[in-house]
Design a protein around this motif. Structure first.
Motif, PDB file in Angstrom:
ATOM      1  N   TRP A  35       0.880  -1.146  -0.136  1.00 42.12           N
ATOM      2  CA  TRP A  35       0.032  -0.153   0.145  1.00 42.12           C
ATOM      3  C   TRP A  35       0.563   1.129   0.113  1.00 42.12           C
ATOM      4  CZ3 TRP A  35      -5.574  -0.188   0.092  1.00 42.12           C
ATOM      5  CH2 TRP A  35      -5.654  -1.291  -0.061  1.00 42.12           C
ATOM      6  N   TYR A  36       0.384   2.411  -0.886  1.00 45.85           N
ATOM      7  CA  TYR A  36       1.127   3.640  -0.524  1.00 45.85           C
ATOM      8  C   TYR A  36      -0.323   5.042  -0.908  1.00 45.85           C
ATOM      9  CZ  TYR A  36       1.155   3.552  -5.677  1.00 45.85           C
ATOM     10  OH  TYR A  36       0.170   3.859  -6.776  1.00 45.85           O
ATOM     11  N   LYS A  37       0.619   6.178  -0.498  1.00 50.65           N
ATOM     12  CA  LYS A  37      -0.203   6.981  -0.733  1.00 50.65           C
ATOM     13  C   LYS A  37      -0.351   7.846  -1.658  1.00 50.65           C
ATOM     14  CE  LYS A  37      -1.160   7.822   4.712  1.00 50.65           C
ATOM     15  NZ  LYS A  37      -1.217   8.947   5.179  1.00 50.65           N
ATOM     16  N   PRO A  38      -1.115   8.162  -3.090  1.00 49.69           N
ATOM     17  CA  PRO A  38      -1.269   8.171  -4.467  1.00 49.69           C
ATOM     18  C   PRO A  38      -0.783   9.404  -4.465  1.00 49.69           C
ATOM     19  CG  PRO A  38      -3.603   7.654  -4.186  1.00 49.69           C
ATOM     20  CD  PRO A  38      -3.141   7.912  -2.426  1.00 49.69           C
ATOM     21  N   GLY A  39      -1.468  10.343  -3.592  1.00 46.15           N
ATOM     22  CA  GLY A  39      -1.323  11.726  -4.323  1.00 46.15           C
ATOM     23  C   GLY A  39      -2.827  12.616  -4.548  1.00 46.15           C
ATOM     24  N   SER A  40      -1.846  12.930  -5.947  1.00 39.86           N
ATOM     25  CA  SER A  40      -3.278  13.679  -6.709  1.00 39.86           C
ATOM     26  C   SER A  40      -3.390  12.487  -7.880  1.00 39.86           C
ATOM     27  CB  SER A  40      -1.947  15.016  -7.175  1.00 39.86           C
ATOM     28  OG  SER A  40      -3.690  14.963  -8.781  1.00 39.86           O
ATOM     29  N   LEU A  41      -5.199  12.101  -7.637  1.00 31.43           N
ATOM     30  CA  LEU A  41      -5.421  11.320  -8.509  1.00 31.43           C
ATOM     31  C   LEU A  41      -7.056  11.581  -8.274  1.00 31.43           C
ATOM     32  CD1 LEU A  41      -5.429   8.211  -9.340  1.00 31.43           C
ATOM     33  CD2 LEU A  41      -6.160   7.544  -6.809  1.00 31.43           C
ATOM     34  N   THR A  42      -7.130  11.296  -9.811  1.00 28.60           N
ATOM     35  CA  THR A  42      -8.914  11.565 -10.301  1.00 28.60           C
ATOM     36  C   THR A  42      -9.054  10.826 -11.001  1.00 28.60           C
ATOM     37  OG1 THR A  42      -8.695  14.248  -9.410  1.00 28.60           O
ATOM     38  CG2 THR A  42     -10.618  13.566 -10.784  1.00 28.60           C
ATOM     39  N   MET A  43     -10.186  10.023 -10.866  1.00 31.08           N
ATOM     40  CA  MET A  43     -10.641   8.953 -12.098  1.00 31.08           C
ATOM     41  C   MET A  43     -11.942   9.598 -11.522  1.00 31.08           C
ATOM     42  SD  MET A  43      -8.949   5.460 -12.872  1.00 31.08           S
ATOM     43  CE  MET A  43      -9.206   5.053 -10.734  1.00 31.08           C
ATOM     44  N   MET A  44     -12.790   8.931 -13.289  1.00 35.53           N
ATOM     45  CA  MET A  44     -14.120   9.141 -13.376  1.00 35.53           C
ATOM     46  C   MET A  44     -14.775   7.596 -14.135  1.00 35.53           C
ATOM     47  SD  MET A  44     -14.843  12.081 -15.646  1.00 35.53           S
ATOM     48  CE  MET A  44     -13.714  13.303 -14.846  1.00 35.53           C
ATOM     49  N   ALA A  45     -16.368   7.851 -14.399  1.00 39.80           N
ATOM     50  CA  ALA A  45     -16.774   6.198 -14.931  1.00 39.80           C
ATOM     51  C   ALA A  45     -18.348   7.630 -15.429  1.00 39.80           C
ATOM     52  CB  ALA A  45     -17.570   5.063 -14.466  1.00 39.80           C
ATOM     53  N   LEU A  46     -18.616   7.361 -16.409  1.00 43.04           N
ATOM     54  CA  LEU A  46     -19.801   8.428 -16.841  1.00 43.04           C
ATOM     55  C   LEU A  46     -21.002   6.909 -17.220  1.00 43.04           C
ATOM     56  CD1 LEU A  46     -19.313  10.824 -19.768  1.00 43.04           C
ATOM     57  CD2 LEU A  46     -20.205  10.807 -17.200  1.00 43.04           C
ATOM     58  N   VAL A  47     -22.023   7.432 -16.453  1.00 46.58           N
ATOM     59  CA  VAL A  47     -23.710   6.557 -17.265  1.00 46.58           C
ATOM     60  C   VAL A  47     -23.937   7.560 -17.126  1.00 46.58           C
ATOM     61  CG1 VAL A  47     -24.937   5.384 -15.533  1.00 46.58           C
ATOM     62  CG2 VAL A  47     -23.095   5.729 -14.333  1.00 46.58           C
ATOM     63  N   ALA A  48     -25.003   6.867 -18.853  1.00 44.69           N
ATOM     64  CA  ALA A  48     -25.791   7.545 -19.210  1.00 44.69           C
ATOM     65  C   ALA A  48     -27.586   8.367 -18.672  1.00 44.69           C
ATOM     66  CB  ALA A  48     -25.715   6.493 -20.784  1.00 44.69           C
ATOM     67  N   GLU A  49     -28.060   6.937 -18.354  1.00 40.89           N
ATOM     68  CA  GLU A  49     -29.710   7.506 -17.527  1.00 40.89           C
ATOM     69  C   GLU A  49     -29.297   6.192 -15.992  1.00 40.89           C
ATOM     70  OE1 GLU A  49     -31.693   6.818 -20.384  1.00 40.89           O
ATOM     71  OE2 GLU A  49     -30.918   5.300 -21.222  1.00 40.89           O
ATOM     72  N   ALA A  50     -30.172   6.895 -15.464  1.00 39.14           N
ATOM     73  CA  ALA A  50     -30.951   6.320 -14.007  1.00 39.14           C
ATOM     74  C   ALA A  50     -32.401   6.584 -14.213  1.00 39.14           C
ATOM     75  CB  ALA A  50     -30.218   6.544 -12.877  1.00 39.14           C
ATOM     76  N   VAL A  51     -33.460   5.288 -13.363  1.00 40.42           N
ATOM     77  CA  VAL A  51     -34.980   5.766 -13.715  1.00 40.42           C
ATOM     78  C   VAL A  51     -34.776   5.443 -12.232  1.00 40.42           C
ATOM     79  CG1 VAL A  51     -35.181   5.619 -15.737  1.00 40.42           C
ATOM     80  CG2 VAL A  51     -35.197   3.514 -14.581  1.00 40.42           C
ATOM     81  N   ALA A  52     -36.412   5.483 -11.287  1.00 39.91           N
ATOM     82  CA  ALA A  52     -36.453   4.943 -10.087  1.00 39.91           C
ATOM     83  C   ALA A  52     -36.136   3.298  -9.760  1.00 39.91           C
ATOM     84  CB  ALA A  52     -37.776   5.038 -10.102  1.00 39.91           C
ATOM     85  N   ASN A  53     -35.997   2.824  -8.562  1.00 38.96           N
ATOM     86  CA  ASN A  53     -35.707   1.848  -8.881  1.00 38.96           C
ATOM     87  C   ASN A  53     -34.551   1.128  -8.701  1.00 38.96           C
ATOM     88  OD1 ASN A  53     -37.816   1.342  -6.972  1.00 38.96           O
ATOM     89  ND2 ASN A  53     -38.916   1.938  -8.417  1.00 38.96           N
ATOM     90  N   ASP A  54     -33.581   1.520 -10.270  1.00 42.44           N
ATOM     91  CA  ASP A  54     -32.005   0.775 -10.920  1.00 42.44           C
ATOM     92  C   ASP A  54     -31.636   1.468  -9.583  1.00 42.44           C
ATOM     93  OD1 ASP A  54     -32.876   0.800 -13.031  1.00 42.44           O
ATOM     94  OD2 ASP A  54     -31.907   2.549 -14.110  1.00 42.44           O
ATOM     95  N   THR A  55     -30.931  -0.499  -9.851  1.00 39.75           N
ATOM     96  CA  THR A  55     -29.458  -0.352  -9.071  1.00 39.75           C
ATOM     97  C   THR A  55     -28.396  -0.949  -9.838  1.00 39.75           C
ATOM     98  OG1 THR A  55     -30.583  -1.715  -7.037  1.00 39.75           O
ATOM     99  CG2 THR A  55     -28.090  -2.018  -7.426  1.00 39.75           C
ATOM    100  N   ILE A  56     -27.256   0.276 -10.636  1.00 34.65           N
ATOM    101  CA  ILE A  56     -26.537   0.315 -11.117  1.00 34.65           C
ATOM    102  C   ILE A  56     -25.037   0.094 -10.886  1.00 34.65           C
ATOM    103  CG2 ILE A  56     -25.564   2.355 -13.310  1.00 34.65           C
ATOM    104  CD1 ILE A  56     -28.146   4.148 -12.554  1.00 34.65           C
ATOM    105  N   SER A  57     -24.377  -0.545 -11.857  1.00 40.12           N
ATOM    106  CA  SER A  57     -23.054  -0.869 -11.399  1.00 40.12           C
ATOM    107  C   SER A  57     -22.195  -0.154 -11.973  1.00 40.12           C
ATOM    108  CB  SER A  57     -22.760  -2.895 -12.238  1.00 40.12           C
ATOM    109  OG  SER A  57     -22.001  -2.968 -11.462  1.00 40.12           O
ATOM    110  N   VAL A  58     -21.432   0.746 -11.420  1.00 43.44           N
ATOM    111  CA  VAL A  58     -20.462   1.807 -11.699  1.00 43.44           C
ATOM    112  C   VAL A  58     -19.009   1.401 -11.461  1.00 43.44           C
ATOM    113  CG1 VAL A  58     -20.172   4.062 -12.327  1.00 43.44           C
ATOM    114  CG2 VAL A  58     -22.558   3.162 -11.867  1.00 43.44           C
ATOM    115  N   ASN A  59     -18.056   0.655 -11.836  1.00 47.62           N
ATOM    116  CA  ASN A  59     -17.146   0.314 -11.185  1.00 47.62           C
ATOM    117  C   ASN A  59     -15.940   1.806 -11.854  1.00 47.62           C
ATOM    118  OD1 ASN A  59     -16.232  -1.693 -10.089  1.00 47.62           O
ATOM    119  ND2 ASN A  59     -17.434  -2.729 -12.009  1.00 47.62           N
TER     120      ASN A  59
END
Length: 737
Positions: free
Chosen positions: A153-177
């Protein structure tokens, strides 16, 4: 187990498996897990993981953040407008020790794309998943040295990483790694300037196909540094983790830690326009661009460091894409989609599934059946030839080699000095055999209609091997009217526990002491061409079986009476082969196995039964591990079709399999359970867009089921009394087939 036995047996096994003559019990396998693996906690001086945030709405986002595993990462979910501008923060969470997070989307969410971002703070930890290490420490973590080694393990310092989900509707459970590849897809979608659902769907699908069809949002990025987690993971999850590790391996560490943000930016720039350079090694762009070859090489190194072989077939498939790249680039395409709405995509998927069987059946049946018949004829004939013609010649050749290694025999094979096998067996009629510089050479040896040419290097007679015994097949050919067997190269290594004195005369007579072996390895490259059927008639198109065997062997088992080694368990095994004819048909196949209990397995029964190779297992003692089986079929004039079967074996005759089928631009993933050699239980069919059709029923009969997208049900499946299957959608429409 003598050198003679190892040499003959290894060649025999690869030939048997190539021509499909063996009859071993099927190895069932598990699908990739649909939930996070067991938590892999940081060292004792690490901070405790944080719990997920409380629920405030009916839309749930969950997954893992990994580059390697990120613990204590700050996760923020934000809704974007069509220009990509943030209009509301809709949730937040902290990643746990295994990188997992869960957040509930707030009431502020109004239905647009969601950007999920993980960033590092003062209490964020990351695990090094780079085989060569992750630079030098700039943090305050106590360590025995300043280097950040694999799995630390180490402390990574500056790090920003993202994911995009197109849309979500009520009662959705969405997997977003959240991984380097979801970040790549997010940047790709934003570059379009119009952040519509289609733009997000297409970008995620495009990058998924860049990685050979791995669903970058829903596939769990497991901890490749943890052997327990890897052992419990699915084939695609392991491959995904290896590809993620490849990105960190390319990061600049001149400042201490890997500069992850910089390498993510380089990756995005390298995928500009939706293409990536296949291989730019040695070119002017090598230092500024990430090529697909660099990603594949990094993944291969990570898998090797973890001590496992890729059972998904994806790494080999991407290497083939690199080798076949035209114009120096690879251009992955998004999966076929219809319309912007989720329901429209579901209906398009059902249409694909409905027509798929018919299309494949109509396009492949005639040519496929003809090729199959030809292969069956050749396989049957090759089996007979190996048993009656080439096989005995191979055995006699090995006998002659060991006789010559005593360095007292004549050079003429056709004389009376070489009597091989039992009295009455065919003997060499002509040819020469020499021994010089540790190399035995047979030139134009003829025995029972087979012409033998061979160059084999073995340790010197009367020498002492200290650490290993090594045999090298420089080349070997066994040519006959019916069958040609060519060994292009081969290396067989036996690792010694204690030094061993070599006495070939005693080995040939069976009176030599057995070497104390702890394991070894085998590498063989073999080609067999069958020219006649089993009646001796010429085949209309000769069939060639070509393949390579690579295996690492451990855990020797000895006979209690003789002390001879009767079994070595393969800890890893890769068998790659090709079957082709002379008119444009070919089938590529590869089998890969990682045996998790190789160090404790004790064989039961015999290796040979009715002249077929069988695994020495029973219900109480069976080989466990992950397996992968790949087929690529090219029929003359038709699109290439590929199949991968992978997963984990769960019992002697029980398990589940994940089957990925690609034909032209279509790709489907089938997940099913197998019990007692029958295909029973549930089956799930998934396409590139993540639409899933789940079916429950004996023998995969479509009795009942659902069709889901992003965790929400959009249709139900019912088996009608007339034998048809009816699908009813949530908008009231239905169709049957």
């Amino acid at each position: 187990m003598s050198l003679k036995t190892i040499l003959g047996g290894s060649i025999g096994i690869v030939i048997v498996m190539l021509v499909g003559c063996g009859g071993n019990d099927p190895v069932s396998s598990d699908p990739p897990s649909s939930s996070p693996p067991l938590s892999n906690p940081p060292p004792s001086n690490s901070p405790p993981s944080s719990p997920p945030s409380s629920s405030v709405d009916n839309v749930t986002l969950g997954g893992a953040a990994a580059k390697g595993i990120i613990n204590g990462g700050n996760v923020v979910a934000e809704e974007l407008d069509i220009s990509g501008t943030v209009i509301a923060r809709v949730g937040k969470a902290i990643t746990a020790a295994d990188g997992s997070y869960t957040l509930e989307v707030s009431d502020d969410y109004s239905g647009g794309p969601i950007q999920v971002t993980v960033s590092a703070g003062a209490d964020t930890w990351m695990k090094c998943d780079v085989p060569s290490g992750c630079g030098t420490r700039t943090d305050d973590i106590a360590d025995s040295d300043t280097g950040i080694d694999f799995s630390e393990w180490y402390k990574p310092g500056s790090l920003t990483m993202m994911a995009l989900v197109a849309e979500a509707v009520a009662n959705d459970t969405i997997s977003v790694n959240i991984t380097p590849y979801t970040n790549l897809a997010a940047k790709r979608a934003m570059a379009t300037g119009q952040l519509t659902p289609d733009a997000v769907y297409n970008a995620n699908s495009e990058v998924s196909n860049l990685l050979g069809g791995i669903d970058i949002l829903s596939t769990w990025p497991l901890d490749i540094t943890d052997t327990t987690v890897v052992g419990d993971g699915g084939a695609s999850e392991i491959a995904y983790a290896a590809f993620s590790a490849a990105i960190a391996a390319l990061a600049d560490t001149s400042g201490g830690n890997p500069d992850i943000n910089a390498v993510l930016a380089t990756l995005s720039g390298s995928f500009g326009g939706g293409t990536i350079v296949a291989d730019d090694a040695g070119t002017a762009t090598d230092d500024s661009t990430i090529s697909l070859q660099e990603i594949v090489d990094g993944a291969t190194n990570a898998l090797a460091q973890a001590g496992i072989a890729d059972t998904s077939g994806i790494v080999a498939s991407l290497q083939a894409d690199i080798n076949d790249a035209t114009g120096g680039s690879v251009d992955p395409q998004p999966g076929p989609v219809t319309g912007d709405t989720a329901l429209a995509r579901v209906k398009a998927f059902v249409n694909d599934v409905r027509t798929w069987g018919t299309v494949i059946e109509e396009e492949t049946r005639v040519k496929g059946d003809a090729f199959s018949t030809q292969v069956d004829l050749a396989s049957t004939a090759a089996d007979a030839s190996m048993s009656l013609v080439v096989g005995p010649a191979l055995g006699s050749t090995i006998d002659a080699v060991f006789m010559r290694l005593t360095d007292t025999m004549a050079t003429e094979l056709g004389g009376g000095d070489y009597v091989v096998g039992i009295p009455g067996n065919p003997q060499f009629e002509s040819g020469t055999i020499t021994y010089s510089g540790g190399v035995v050479t047979i030139t134009d040896g003829v025995i029972d209609g087979v012409t033998v040419n061979l160059s084999l290097q073995l340790p010197d007679d009367k020498s002492t091997a200290t650490s290993s015994l090594t045999g090298v097949i420089n080349s070997a050919t066994f040519m006959s009217a019916s069958t040609d067997l060519i060994i292009d190269s081969g290396t067989i290594v036996a690792t010694l526990v204690t030094p061993y004195s070599i006495d070939y005369a005693a080995l040939d007579m069976g009176t030599a002491d057995e070497p104390d072996i702890s394991g070894g390895s085998v590498s063989l490259d073999v080609t067999l061409t069958q020219k006649q059927d089993d009646s001796g008639a010429e085949l209309a198109s000769p069939v060639t079986f070509a393949g390579t065997l690579l295996t690492t062997l451990i855990n020797p088992v000895k006979d209690d009476t003789t002390g001879e080694i009767t079994w070595l368990t393969p800890s890893t095994l890769t068998l790659t082969g090709n079957i082709s004819d002379t008119i444009g048909n070919s089938l590529d196949a590869s089998f890969t196995a990682n045996i998790s209990n190789a160090d404790t397995f004790e064989p039961a029964g015999s290796l040979v039964s009715d002249s077929s190779f069988v695994l020495p297992e029973d219900v109480d003692n069976w080989l466990a591990g992950t397996v992968g089986l790949d087929f690529v079929l090219q029929l003359d004039g038709l699109p290439e079709a590929s199949v991968n079967i992978s997963g984990d074996r769960t019992a002697f005759e029980t398990g589940a399999a994940t089957i990925t089928i690609t034909y032209g631009v279509r790709q489907l993933i089938i997940v099913g359970a197998f019990t007692d050699n029958s295909s029973t239980g549930s089956m799930t069919i998934i396409n590139q867009d993540g639409v899933a059709m789940s079916i429950v029923g004996g023998d995969f009969d479509a009795s009942t089921g659902d069709i889901e997208y992003n965790g929400q049900i959009y249709g139900s499946i019912d088996k009608l009394t007339n034998g048809l299957t009816k699908i009813t959608y949530i908008d009231g429409t239905f169709e049957s087939f």
